[in-house]
Design a protein around this motif. Sequence first.
Motif, PDB file in Angstrom:
ATOM      1  N   SER A 131       0.841  -1.202   0.000  1.00 56.99           N
ATOM      2  CA  SER A 131       0.000   0.000   0.000  1.00 56.99           C
ATOM      3  C   SER A 131       0.871   1.245   0.000  1.00 56.99           C
ATOM      4  O   SER A 131       1.899   1.291   0.687  1.00 56.99           O
ATOM      5  CB  SER A 131      -0.920   0.025   1.221  1.00 56.99           C
TER       6      SER A 131
ATOM      7  N   THR B 179       2.017  11.750   8.542  1.00 56.10           N
ATOM      8  CA  THR B 179       2.305  12.868   7.640  1.00 56.10           C
ATOM      9  C   THR B 179       3.152  13.937   8.313  1.00 56.10           C
ATOM     10  O   THR B 179       3.685  14.818   7.646  1.00 56.10           O
ATOM     11  CB  THR B 179       1.012  13.486   7.094  1.00 56.10           C
TER      12      THR B 179
ATOM     13  N   TYR C  33       0.778   5.813  -0.346  1.00 60.05           N
ATOM     14  CA  TYR C  33      -0.012   7.009  -0.077  1.00 60.05           C
ATOM     15  C   TYR C  33       0.763   8.220  -0.607  1.00 60.05           C
ATOM     16  O   TYR C  33       1.998   8.240  -0.525  1.00 60.05           O
ATOM     17  CB  TYR C  33      -0.258   7.160   1.425  1.00 60.05           C
TER      18      TYR C  33
ATOM     19  N   LYS D   4       0.375  13.294  -6.609  1.00 60.52           N
ATOM     20  CA  LYS D   4      -0.389  12.118  -7.029  1.00 60.52           C
ATOM     21  C   LYS D   4      -0.472  12.056  -8.550  1.00 60.52           C
ATOM     22  O   LYS D   4      -0.757  13.056  -9.212  1.00 60.52           O
ATOM     23  CB  LYS D   4      -1.786  12.183  -6.402  1.00 60.52           C
TER      24      LYS D   4
END
Length: 122
Positions: free
Chosen positions: A57, A106, A59, A65
């Motif tokens: 996974s 984050t 992020y 992105k």
Amino acid sequence: QVQLVESGGGLVQAGGSLRLSCAASGRTFSSYSMGWFRQAPGKEREFVAAIIKSGTSTYYADSVKGRFTISRVNAKNTVYLQMNSLKPEDTAVYYCNADAAPLIATSGGAYWGQGTQVTVSS
């Protein structure tokens, strides 16, 4: 403890690509979630991308992105950041980050590399 060393930074024209690498040593690499952060001049350090321990996974920050890809090869103790379609606003020092938590926060995890400069010219 884990030690992190980034490489692969440099000067590239807008629209170009770079691949950053972060080599880890110390404790078992697969015990750490990994991330990339960056800090531009006069700005706060910001989250770029993260990957869980297994690598299954990932992020991303909204700003990268679709252009950046984080990956890891646990057998090589290395995490990568493939950066495509680079923009001048991607110019920053890029830092590798590691933490024993399931996912890098984050705000950043416990261990940091020394950083590598990425400069994108317009």
